[in-house]
Design a protein around this motif. Sequence first.
Motif, mmCIF file in Angstrom:
data_model
loop_
_atom_site.group_PDB
_atom_site.id
_atom_site.type_symbol
_atom_site.label_atom_id
_atom_site.label_comp_id
_atom_site.label_asym_id
_atom_site.label_seq_id
_atom_site.Cartn_x
_atom_site.Cartn_y
_atom_site.Cartn_z
ATOM 1 N N GLY A 201 -2.525 0.731 13.398
ATOM 2 C CA GLY A 201 -3.470 0.591 12.297
ATOM 3 C C GLY A 201 -3.908 1.914 11.721
ATOM 4 O O GLY A 201 -4.888 1.960 10.957
ATOM 5 N N THR B 134 0.830 -1.205 0.000
ATOM 6 C CA THR B 134 0.000 0.000 0.000
ATOM 7 C C THR B 134 0.865 1.255 0.000
ATOM 8 O O THR B 134 1.795 1.385 0.804
ATOM 9 N N ARG C 130 -7.773 5.752 9.470
ATOM 10 C CA ARG C 130 -7.689 4.310 9.598
ATOM 11 C C ARG C 130 -7.139 3.732 8.301
ATOM 12 O O ARG C 130 -7.622 4.052 7.209
ATOM 13 N N GLN C 131 -6.131 2.881 8.415
ATOM 14 C CA GLN C 131 -5.433 2.403 7.217
ATOM 15 C C GLN C 131 -6.332 1.572 6.305
ATOM 16 O O GLN C 131 -6.211 1.650 5.074
ATOM 17 N N ARG C 132 -7.246 0.805 6.853
ATOM 18 C CA ARG C 132 -7.983 -0.133 6.001
ATOM 19 C C ARG C 132 -9.060 0.546 5.154
ATOM 20 O O ARG C 132 -9.396 0.058 4.081
ATOM 21 N N ASP C 133 -9.599 1.710 5.637
ATOM 22 C CA ASP C 133 -10.684 2.331 4.876
ATOM 23 C C ASP C 133 -10.592 3.854 4.797
ATOM 24 O O ASP C 133 -11.426 4.501 4.160
#
Length: 738
Positions: free
Chosen positions: A533, A481, A561-564
């Motif tokens: 995170g 990423t 937030r890294q995921r979203d």
Amino acid sequence: MEPPYVHGRVGATDDGTERIGPYRVLTPWDGDTAGGAARSDGHGAAQDARRCLARDDRRGRTVVLTLPHPALVDDPAYRVRFRAEAENSRRVTGRWTAPVEAIAPADAPLPWVAHGCFPALTLPSALAVHGGPLPEPVVRALGVALAETLVGAHANGLVFAGVSPGAVLLTADGPRLTGYGLVRAAALDRTERAGLLGVDSAALPPEQRAGERPHPHGDVYAFGAVLAYAATGRIPGGTAASPGDTGALPEAFRGVITACLSVDPAHRPQPAALFQALRTSTGSGGGGLPEPIATALAEQVARHPVEVAPDATEPTGRDEGSGPSRRSLTLGGLAGVAGLVLGSGGVAAWRATADDGPTRPAPLSVRGAAPAPLWRRDIDFVLEGPPVLAGGEVALMAGTSAVTAVRLRDGKKLWTRENMWASQTLMPLAGGLFLSSRAGMAESEFAAVSVRTGKVTWTERRYDGGKLPAFLGPLANRGNTLWFMAGTSGGGDRPKPMVIAYDLEKREELWRTPLSSFGSAGDEQGPGVPNGGTLIVENNGPPGSGFLGTEEKTWSYAALRQRDGKTLWTRTYDGVTAAYQGVFRTVAPGDLLIASDNRAVRAHDLTSGRRRWRFTTKGYMYTKPAIRGRTLCVTDEDSVTYAVDTRTGRLRWRHAAAVEAMGQMRYSETVISHAGRTVLQMNASEIDALNAADGSLRWRFTPVGSGQGAGAFSGYVDTAPGLALVVNGSSLYALPVD
């Protein structure tokens, strides 16, 4: 002859002779000829440092003392600089460098450095007893020895800055060089040195007379001045525009010496080329010391016989009339055979100076001595920044439009790629790749490039401000990423910022998060910091904060937030502003925001914004602090380095440079080694390596780069595992550290 030092600086023995520290002066001036022979050329010698022959009666050791000019002994700043250079002279090794026996203690009223050379004559004294210039073979042997010394010094990153006729000692087994650092001790940079006390102005290159920092090419000029003096008995009276009349030089040396005395430093030859030229040139045979000089050395031994120091277990009492004790033994036989030693063995030693090549610099173990560089790599273009480390194995060196990859293990150049957007940020990526990019609303793209080969793997051009937002610069990456800043016009005068997460493997966007509550994308933007995170994104303040007047912009951070990409929090920090240059902010272990400006370093809790501690320095800070683990180090304008515990803000230690800071030295960069055991402090002249535990000096290193301005250290310092990487001009050094 009137003693050279008064005002209580020199003591006296029972027989009225002078005493300097533990040494009894045997002869008060240079050399050991009748009356103390002096320079006959009339150029600069009266301003030079003083030298005398002296003996430590406790050990029976005879030395050559180098002392300040009498007019400088009451100058406290000069005494500090003189002693600092004397300590640094221990780093200069090699068979033709005079070994340092001792240095005056820090609290001594008179600084001095003692060299273990006996018997010895200074070059001016040798010419005086010889009655004129030295024979060509002796001059050639002298040149080979001095060139070899400069090759070794420059290879170890040292600029001698003190080569002069008076600094050259002639001994039975070859010449010895003294005088390290006398030019730096005489005056701070940007101080005119022409006619200055403490240096031989005739041997000073034009740029150093004008006040420029000593540079390797200046050593070459002084080398040429010494050879000219040895060959003719005088130094050509050069100016800033002309090297002077060199027509009187012997034809065998005229070309070499004239090149060394070039007014333009760039036109002076390298010491290695001088070594080869003098070593391979043909001569008229011979090469031993002339008989008058050999005789003078033998007479010096006879006049000052060497005493053997007493054995610690030897009884001191003895009957009157008994045989002599070991204490009274002298090497009287040496005087008797001195003619043989100096006339035959001395010939062999002086001839040997032209028979062997320069020795490879060996690692130094003397305290304060820098380790020998593991390797040095010269880059073919002007470097625009510090090395970018890829995987701890390769250093990426960037210029305006080119990148070179250098293997850290051995300094081997892996590749050079032209026409690359090298002046923009290079960022190491996973999978042996790095990111090369150019950013802006008009043209923007980024590419993944192989670290091993320099070949472009793929290029992303869609984020050009058309259908997709314009790429404005990378923030951070983790795994596959990449997070980068982008912007859209938004119908206003300035682009609106957002953070985009991008999958490097699939080459597709994962999410985007607008930063509508922050300033526009044209504002200053620092790197992002992956933290657990979350991604911590720095931006310089909410709308409405002013750039001008008394209103200061408040610095802000957001946690995504890294995921979203969801914004978890935004925070401003009391007292952390962006109203002027010289404000540095970084995220440190322990969820800390560290900010420094003027004379204060502040630590805030990253999430809550609460201030943890505040630390102040005596001088202003113009460069960012270095943080490794729980240690923060920063250097102020006076070249004082502070080590602070990031948990409490308490001072662990401070280290002050030995010389006064001025000019570029006020902008001292500081880094901490990967292992956290060494602090590297870079200023305009050198790099100091400090013990991270207590701030004590480990070593000093003065890089000698190519492509740099004469008289300056213009570069960068960084660390890799086990290495200190130093960039100066277009040269990259690797030194072992920790």
